[in-house]
Design a protein around this motif. Structure first.
Motif, short mmCIF file in Angstrom:
data_model
loop_
_atom_site.label_atom_id
_atom_site.label_comp_id
_atom_site.label_asym_id
_atom_site.label_seq_id
_atom_site.Cartn_x
_atom_site.Cartn_y
_atom_site.Cartn_z
N HIS A 189 0.84 -1.21 0.00
CA HIS A 189 0.00 0.00 0.00
C HIS A 189 0.87 1.25 0.00
O HIS A 189 0.57 2.23 -0.69
N TYR A 190 1.96 1.24 0.76
CA TYR A 190 2.86 2.40 0.79
C TYR A 190 3.46 2.63 -0.59
O TYR A 190 3.55 3.76 -1.07
N ALA A 191 3.88 1.53 -1.26
CA ALA A 191 4.48 1.65 -2.59
C ALA A 191 3.50 2.21 -3.60
O ALA A 191 3.91 2.85 -4.58
N ASN A 192 2.20 2.02 -3.36
CA ASN A 192 1.17 2.58 -4.24
C ASN A 192 0.80 4.01 -3.87
O ASN A 192 -0.10 4.59 -4.47
N GLY A 193 1.47 4.55 -2.85
CA GLY A 193 1.21 5.93 -2.46
C GLY A 193 0.15 6.10 -1.39
O GLY A 193 -0.16 7.21 -1.00
N ASP A 194 -0.41 4.99 -0.87
CA ASP A 194 -1.45 5.07 0.16
C ASP A 194 -0.78 4.97 1.54
O ASP A 194 -0.82 3.93 2.20
N VAL A 195 -0.16 6.07 1.96
CA VAL A 195 0.61 6.08 3.19
C VAL A 195 -0.29 5.86 4.40
O VAL A 195 0.04 5.08 5.31
N ALA A 196 -1.42 6.53 4.44
CA ALA A 196 -2.30 6.44 5.60
C ALA A 196 -2.77 5.00 5.82
O ALA A 196 -2.76 4.51 6.95
N LYS A 197 -3.17 4.32 4.75
CA LYS A 197 -3.63 2.94 4.89
C LYS A 197 -2.50 2.04 5.34
O LYS A 197 -2.70 1.12 6.15
N ALA A 198 -1.28 2.28 4.82
CA ALA A 198 -0.14 1.47 5.23
C ALA A 198 0.13 1.63 6.72
O ALA A 198 0.34 0.65 7.43
N VAL A 199 0.10 2.87 7.19
CA VAL A 199 0.37 3.11 8.62
C VAL A 199 -0.71 2.47 9.48
O VAL A 199 -0.42 1.84 10.51
N ARG A 200 -1.99 2.62 9.09
CA ARG A 200 -3.08 2.01 9.87
C ARG A 200 -2.91 0.50 9.95
O ARG A 200 -3.08 -0.11 11.01
N MET A 201 -2.57 -0.11 8.82
CA MET A 201 -2.44 -1.56 8.79
C MET A 201 -1.27 -2.03 9.65
O MET A 201 -1.36 -3.03 10.36
N LEU A 202 -0.16 -1.27 9.61
CA LEU A 202 1.03 -1.69 10.34
C LEU A 202 0.85 -1.57 11.85
O LEU A 202 1.45 -2.33 12.61
N THR A 203 0.04 -0.63 12.27
CA THR A 203 -0.08 -0.39 13.71
C THR A 203 -1.34 -1.00 14.32
O THR A 203 -1.47 -1.04 15.54
N ALA A 204 -2.26 -1.51 13.48
CA ALA A 204 -3.57 -1.92 13.99
C ALA A 204 -3.49 -3.06 14.99
O ALA A 204 -4.14 -3.02 16.04
N GLY A 205 -2.71 -4.10 14.68
CA GLY A 205 -2.75 -5.28 15.54
C GLY A 205 -1.65 -5.35 16.56
O GLY A 205 -1.47 -6.38 17.22
#
Length: 849
Positions: free
Chosen positions: A400-416
């Protein structure tokens, strides 16, 4: 000069879009062979017709469109000879019969050589030639006469498109990649056709169709039989897909075609695995005839590939159960062939989560390198799976980060992370492999979010967990090189360059055959040494990455980005800003999404500074910061770019703005800011404060060699200007010794040149150093020449260099004429002049213009 003669060239349609780049690629001059090869719907005929019509040549142009009547050898030559007879009487009496046709390639060259004018022969729809001997006949003609140019339009590969042919005959070949519309061409076509679609809708059509001209043309039109939107359609793309594939659903075996859409290019054996026999399958012919797909010959087996937009439309007709069942069959297919990326993606689609985890754990780089960027949009991983498989979650977030979706990448990395921490504590502190990956997710998420103050403790904890983790399958051992490169990358983005060098020095050896990813540590090493100012070590690391030893396309890939940036700094040390620009150009395709953008921007601005001056570098820096204004930026990278911004303002003669960027309270944690602050004080004449900052003990331990060299030279100048020549000489000698150890020379060019020339004269064998440094551009104005103009005064001074009146200047700047007059008086006072012409001349002398 006689007029061009053209026979059989089709007329261009009214909605034809001229594409100068393709006409230029085909060329105007004489050339034996030109080939345009692409599937139906790419505009081959229209392009060749425009090219043939627009050529400024006296050659006769004969156009043959192959159809059923001239598909055989006899039929083709009968038609061609008849057409040739209309352009030259000497060719009218040539016999064409079943017995004589084999002799024509020998008979025609001398006749063509003696004809009244050269000949350009265009053979369109050459894929319909039933006899391959015709292509060999045409090649023989081209090779044996200098008076014939052959131009071919075809859908399929053959002898005319064979690379071996291009080696023997000078040839230009255009394929479907070149014929695809660019975004600008799609927009121009829409404007030309008066399309009612918005710019966003046109962009969506272009992106979804990958520039496929047939789809773009259909998408920007709104014919009555295909109104938009249909009640069942949500957007332009849905309508376009209905236009393209709607009538296919009425054909027999349509379900087979739907099933084939699960694969991007299906081979005969893959199709059999899916339950479809491709040999002479009737629906494939229908697809080819409509230009919706076709056979591709490449490495390995031939594959039948659907156009992306068509494939997506067909795949939407597959229900989830059939889609998963198809991919379960394909997992084993990919595994047998060693295609880890294909097996991984099929496992995700089939919801075989553990098999996907195994492939990722055993071949992380192979999976990452083999997937296209859009894979993450095709696969939806449920939240319970992401919590249960943290390695999958980490990999998906990076995508997701590589596709430019930084916010989604951060949410996914920190969610669990919190849930996983509770699980770890409940297991009495025992550390599993999954706990390591969860800590890695937390570290990476904080890094993506630019939270430097939290990244460092998270990284320390990750490194502390590694030796304690229970790893019965050896997954961490396999992926340890990846952990090392990510650790080094994190240190570089925290501007802790020496820590990055230390991490890379302890990396385990890579497995053989690990491809471009296996060279990532070497690439990072180049950047780390070059950023630190250890130019000799950076050169040695670059020598390990000689182009002839690198994997194909390595230099164009992600793993080469650090190498290119580091190499740019090395080239600047060698007075080669053009070579540095060439290195950075190879990085720019990654600019929209790469996490390294602050380091890339820093290198680009420095390169422009050396090549074109501080004003141009400021423009590059300001444009880059504006473009990336919504991207998270950590404190260390922000300090790095702020320091460069301040120094460029000093170099451009704008010290007041530079002072506002760096208050004294901000410099303590960041040695780069200390360099910019000390230099500003030196140029302002505040030598005592400049010396205090430059000699602060903290910087000696925390700064890189590059920073220490800059500070040492600032200290030497400050001491020299306060009359302490002995201490200045001592500081300068220490700087020279550091420069000799590292190979770093450019900081000497940042010194006031009179100071440098005075101090280098006392250095044994200093003539060589002086000659080298004098080849650098003068980076900063001399302290006594520095004038503190405000931003508005700088703009007014630039306007004074034009012939316009003050009233015109005021109008352009959007202020009152009286305001401009007041600013002119302030400029005259600061420059010590009394008139406009004198101000311009003095501004040029001081480097302000």
């Amino acid at each position: 000069m006689s007029e061009p003669l053209r026979v059989g060239v089709p007329r261009q349609s009214r909605d034809h879009l001229s594409r100068p780049r393709l006409l230029e690629a085909l060329g105007e001059g004489e050339l034996p062979l030109r080939v345009v090869q692409a599937p139906a719907g790419y505009g081959k005929t229209a392009l060749l017709a425009e090219w043939a019509t627009g050529r400024g040549t006296t050659a006769a142009t004969v156009w043959v469109t192959v159809d059923e009547e001239c598909a055989t050898r006899l039929g083709f030559w009968s038609r061609l000879v008849a057409l040739l007879g209309t352009v030259d009487p000497a060719l009218a009496g040539v016999e064409v019969s079943a017995d004589a046709v084999a002799n024509l390639p020998t008979l025609l060259p001398p006749l063509l050589d003696t004809a009244g004018r050269p000949l350009t022969l265009v053979v369109d729809a050459a894929e319909q030639l039933a006899d391959p001997q015709v292509e060999r006949d045409l090649l023989r003609l081209v090779r044996h006469t200098a008076r014939l140019e052959l131009v071919v339009g075809t859908r399929r590969a053959g002898e005319l498109t064979d690379p071996a042919t291009a080696l023997n005959v000078d040839a230009v070949t255009l394929g479907h990649h070149e014929l695809a519309f660019t975004p600008d061409e799609s927009a121009r076509l829409a404007e030309q056709l008066g399309s009612p679609l918005t710019a966003e809708q046109i962009g969506a059509v272009h992106d979804a169709s990958a520039g496929w001209p047939l789809a773009v043309r259909a998408g920007v039109r709104m014919p009555p039989e295909h109104p938009w939107p249909d009640p069942a359609e949500a957007d332009t793309l849905s309508r376009l897909q209905r236009m393209l594939v709607g009538d296919l659903a009425e054909l027999p075996w349509f379900d087979d075609l739907v099933l084939l859409s699960v694969v991007d290019g299906v081979s005969v054996r893959q199709a059999e695995l899916l339950g479809v026999r491709l040999d002479d399958h009737p629906i494939l012919a229908a697809v080819e005839a409509r230009g919706l797909g076709g056979w591709e010959d490449g490495l390995g087996e031939p594959r039948f590939r659907l156009q992306p937009l068509v494939r997506d439309a067909l795949r939407q007709r597959l229900d989830d159960d059939r889609l998963r069942a198809a991919h379960r069959r394909l997992i084993a297919w990919y595994e047998e062939r060693g295609d880890r990326a294909g097996a991984f993606e099929s496992a995700l689609i089939a919801q075989e989560w553990q098999r996907a985890r195994v492939h990722l754990g055993q071949a992380f780089r192979e999976v990452a390198g083999g997937l296209d960027r859009g894979w993450v949009r095709r696969v939806e991983l449920p939240k319970p799976v992401l919590r249960a498989q943290p390695l999958l979650a980490l990999f998906t977030a990076v995508a997701h980060y590589a596709n430019g979706d930084v916010a989604k990448a951060v949410r996914m990395l920190t969610a669990g992370v919190a849930t996983a921490e509770w699980q770890r504590l409940s297991s009495h502190g025992r550390v599993s492999v999954d706990h390591v990956w969860i800590q890695g997710m937390l570290t990476l998420g904080l890094r993506f979010a630019g939270r430097d103050e939290l990244v460092q403790p998270a990284l320390r904890r990750l490194l502390a967990m590694l030796p304690r983790a229970a790893d019965p399958t050896g997954e961490l051992d396999y992926l340890r090189p990846l952990i090392v490169t990510q650790t080094a990358s994190t240190h570089l983005l925290l501007d802790r360059v020496d820590d990055a060098v230390g991490a890379l020095a302890e990396r385990p050896p890579e497995r053989r055959g690990s491809g471009s990813g296996g060279l990532h540590p070497e690439s990072l090493t180049v950047l780390a040494h070059a950023s630190a100012g250890r130019i000799g070590l950076a050169r040695a690391a670059l020598a390990e990455l000689v182009d002839s030893r690198l994997p194909r396309f390595f230099n164009a890939g992600f793993y080469a980005i650090p190498k290119h940036v580091g190499a740019a700094y090395v080239h600047l040390e060698d007075h080669r800003p053009d070579a540095a620009a060439d290195e950075l150009t190879q990085v720019m395709p990654h600019w929209p999404t790469v996490e390294w953008w602050p380091l890339v921007l820093h290198a680009r601005a420095v390169q422009h500074w050396h090549a074109a001056g501080a004003a141009d570098a400021l423009r590059v820096l300001d444009a880059g910061l504006t473009e990336k204004s919504r991207k998270p930026l950590g404190a260390a990278m922000r300090a790095m770019l702020t320091a460069l911004h301040a120094e460029l303002l000093l170099a451009a003669g704008r010290p007041a703005e530079a002072r506002r960027l760096i208050p004294s309270r901000r410099i303590r944690p960041y040695p780069r800011l200390a360099v910019a602050k000390a230099r500003g004080l030196l140029l302002d004449g505040d030598h005592a404060r400049a010396l205090t900052i430059a000699t602060a003990p903290a910087h000696e331990h925390r700064g890189t060699p590059r920073i220490r060299l800059h500070l040492g030279l600032i200290a030497a100048s400050a001491r020299l200007r306060t009359g302490d020549r002995t201490a200045a000489a001592r500081e300068f000698a220490d700087a020279v010794a550091l420069s000799d150890d590292t190979g770093l020379r450019s900081p000497f060019a940042a010194m006031p040149r009179p100071d440098f020339h005075t101090l280098v004269a006392a250095v044994p064998d200093g003539a060589g150093l002086r000659a080298h440094v004098d080849r650098f551009p003068v980076l900063f104005p001399e302290p006594e020449a520095l004038v503190s103009l405000t931003r508005r005064e700088s703009a007014v001074l630039a306007e004074l260099a034009t012939p316009d009146t003050l009233a015109a200047i005021a109008g352009r700047l959007g202020v009152a004429a009286g305001t401009v007059k007041s600013q002119c008086r302030a400029i005259y006072r600061k420059l010590g002049v009394s008139a406009r012409d004198e101000a311009v001349a003095e501004g040029r002398r001081r480097g302000l213009l």
